[in-house]
Write a protein that holds these residues in place. Sequence first.
Motif, PDB file in Angstrom:
ATOM      1  N   TRP A 156      43.074  39.425  45.992  1.00 43.12           N
ATOM      2  CA  TRP A 156      43.860  38.726  45.141  1.00 43.12           C
ATOM      3  C   TRP A 156      43.776  39.437  43.776  1.00 43.12           C
ATOM      4  O   TRP A 156      44.742  39.491  42.924  1.00 43.12           O
ATOM      5  N   ILE A 195      46.730  40.941  41.738  1.00 41.08           N
ATOM      6  CA  ILE A 195      47.111  40.527  40.204  1.00 41.08           C
ATOM      7  C   ILE A 195      47.219  42.023  39.547  1.00 41.08           C
ATOM      8  O   ILE A 195      48.140  42.194  38.877  1.00 41.08           O
ATOM      9  N   PHE A 247      50.905  43.237  37.731  1.00 46.59           N
ATOM     10  CA  PHE A 247      50.773  43.425  36.333  1.00 46.59           C
ATOM     11  C   PHE A 247      51.176  44.507  35.857  1.00 46.59           C
ATOM     12  O   PHE A 247      52.079  45.115  35.008  1.00 46.59           O
ATOM     13  N   MET A 289      54.676  43.719  34.168  1.00 37.93           N
ATOM     14  CA  MET A 289      54.510  43.727  32.936  1.00 37.93           C
ATOM     15  C   MET A 289      54.404  44.974  32.098  1.00 37.93           C
ATOM     16  O   MET A 289      54.857  45.117  31.018  1.00 37.93           O
ATOM     17  N   ILE A 294      59.046  45.510  32.528  1.00 37.86           N
ATOM     18  CA  ILE A 294      59.469  44.836  31.458  1.00 37.86           C
ATOM     19  C   ILE A 294      59.977  45.641  30.603  1.00 37.86           C
ATOM     20  O   ILE A 294      60.784  45.235  29.705  1.00 37.86           O
ATOM     21  N   LEU A 316      43.219  45.362  32.144  1.00 36.80           N
ATOM     22  CA  LEU A 316      43.352  44.155  32.369  1.00 36.80           C
ATOM     23  C   LEU A 316      42.283  43.523  33.412  1.00 36.80           C
ATOM     24  O   LEU A 316      41.678  42.324  32.950  1.00 36.80           O
ATOM     25  N   VAL A 348      38.408  43.543  31.854  1.00 40.54           N
ATOM     26  CA  VAL A 348      38.191  42.636  30.808  1.00 40.54           C
ATOM     27  C   VAL A 348      38.153  41.299  31.342  1.00 40.54           C
ATOM     28  O   VAL A 348      37.443  40.493  30.851  1.00 40.54           O
ATOM     29  N   SER A 349      39.089  41.069  32.425  1.00 42.36           N
ATOM     30  CA  SER A 349      39.247  39.665  32.955  1.00 42.36           C
ATOM     31  C   SER A 349      38.171  39.431  33.896  1.00 42.36           C
ATOM     32  O   SER A 349      37.671  38.186  34.093  1.00 42.36           O
ATOM     33  N   TYR A 350      37.759  40.292  34.642  1.00 42.22           N
ATOM     34  CA  TYR A 350      36.890  40.084  35.980  1.00 42.22           C
ATOM     35  C   TYR A 350      35.599  41.058  35.710  1.00 42.22           C
ATOM     36  O   TYR A 350      35.560  41.912  36.654  1.00 42.22           O
ATOM     37  N   PRO A 351      34.930  41.062  34.679  1.00 45.17           N
ATOM     38  CA  PRO A 351      33.864  42.193  34.707  1.00 45.17           C
ATOM     39  C   PRO A 351      32.944  42.200  35.767  1.00 45.17           C
ATOM     40  O   PRO A 351      32.384  43.308  36.242  1.00 45.17           O
ATOM     41  N   GLN A 365      33.035  41.239  39.002  1.00 44.95           N
ATOM     42  CA  GLN A 365      33.658  41.932  40.560  1.00 44.95           C
ATOM     43  C   GLN A 365      34.067  43.351  40.050  1.00 44.95           C
ATOM     44  O   GLN A 365      33.994  44.121  41.207  1.00 44.95           O
TER      45      GLN A 365
END
Lengths: 232, 347
Positions: free
Chosen positions: B96, B100, B104, B108, B112, B130, B133-136, B138
Amino acid sequence: MSETSYGRLIRDGLWSNNQALVALLGLCPLLAVTNTAINGLGLGIATTAVLVLSNATVSLIRNLVRPEVRLPVFVIVIASFVTAVELSMNAWFHDLYKVLGIFIPLIVTNCAIIGRAEAFASKNHLLPAIVDGLSMGLGFTGALVALGAMRELLGMGTLFSQADLMFGATAADWSFSLGANFQGMLLAILPPGAFLGMGLMIALKNIIDGRQRKAQPAKVEAAPAGLESGAA
Amino acid sequence: MRFSTITSPHSARPNSVSRTMLLVILALLPGAAAMIWYFGWGVLINMILASVTAVACEALAVRLRNRPVLPVIGDFSAVLTALLLAVALPPLLPWWLTVIGVAFAILMVKQIYGGLGYNPFNPAMAAYVLLLVSYPVQMTSWLPPEMLNEHPLTLLQSASVIFTGALPAGLSWDALTMATPLDAMFTQLDQSRMLSEILAQPLWGDFGGRGWEWVGNWYLLGGLFLLYKRVISWHIPVSMLGSLLVIAMLFHFLDQEAYPFGMFHIFTGGTLLGAFFIATDPVSACTTRKGQLVYGACIGLLVFIIRTWGGYPDAVAFAVLLMNMAAPTIDYYTQPRAFGHQGAGRD
């Protein structure tokens, strides 16, 4: 603006001239404190209180203040109310006050407030000014809460956590959680998440507006909305 | 350069977007194959998953924008973005996160802004940042290369780890994963260990991490192929690698035990992939020749700075994104002088 339509004022403040989503004013607190919904709500209510009080005062003194010195006078009025709000929050919502920190005094610099004082309150009677302040403040609060909820949900998988900071101990179990296994997207609660979320919210508003415009193409707007808010 | 003797009208083979993208994908394949060889089937699964997601997202976005779907899918740019992201992701990343990241990147960062040609940032690197920074946790769980791997996973085991998170019996994440060489190097340097001491560990090959340096070699080969085919120009790779090499060597000579030697920086992490495949992205990079030299040199400099003093395991993605932001300004100040004009060309 002799004949003021209160419905229009309220609609402007909450939606069509929303200070956060349309005028893009007050972005510094908007982006900085909205990492949870409760933080957003706290700052939003504080801002609303200042906005209502400053709008009312500015409207009352609008004929006494010479135009040359109006801006310093507005700033002093706003600063007094912000100080009052800050002291009250320190006294009665001390934990929330500690979380929001510097952003309470910084309400002074929120351009939405001086913008409404200059563009609306200084030209209108007391009651419309109060209604305008209230609806603009609530619109701003709505944007803050929505952005805070979105970031909190994405980033931490919770909603309304720490509600007890604001509503007392009974609210401690109000928070909603997606479960302990939810692995939040850390970026959402960091500053970039605020910018991305803000952009998405503005896009969403534009989509809704576009749909509405398409739904009723025959109706022509009498006057462009938000004309009076050109300042700030 | 061909010097044909036929008379006009001349028509060269059209250099279409899809041909360019296919050439880049082709050039990426040796490096990607090397990654599968050294880091197992997870890389292949990531690549397939990312490509499928990218095409699906692209089709969705193009449909929403009421544009014809097939020509956009057919230019392969979404697949290329997905592959570039996939080779940067850890081999056993949960599915996942890959989805993601790719969503993105395509929705995005690319669509966009208006789709291919309009995105100010490199989609693959923005998605990588992304995720990092979000899931360091993993994103830093890398597998050891094949020769150091005591528990190589089969295709089915890799798929099971990626899609269900269930590790094979008797194995833990700690046993399975290992820090990347770059991470290991700078973590230990931060603990004030000496370079010679660190390099005595079995993790290291000739220049960079074992396995990693060979992946880098294959990317280099692919990059040379792109240069030969004139898909990219030499300016960005040469200036990026050159500035990185020069500044790294300078610091290495200042303190030989505290700063890794120059070739280490080239052959470790994503430097070679970044220099030939990512920094050269024609959309988000500078377009003037002089600008490309500045752009590449600044990326090299930033890579060194962020690796040495920053907190994240690799710096190529951050450096590229930062310079993406600067690219329009650099282009503005490096417009070539129009022929017949004096001065800088801008009046």
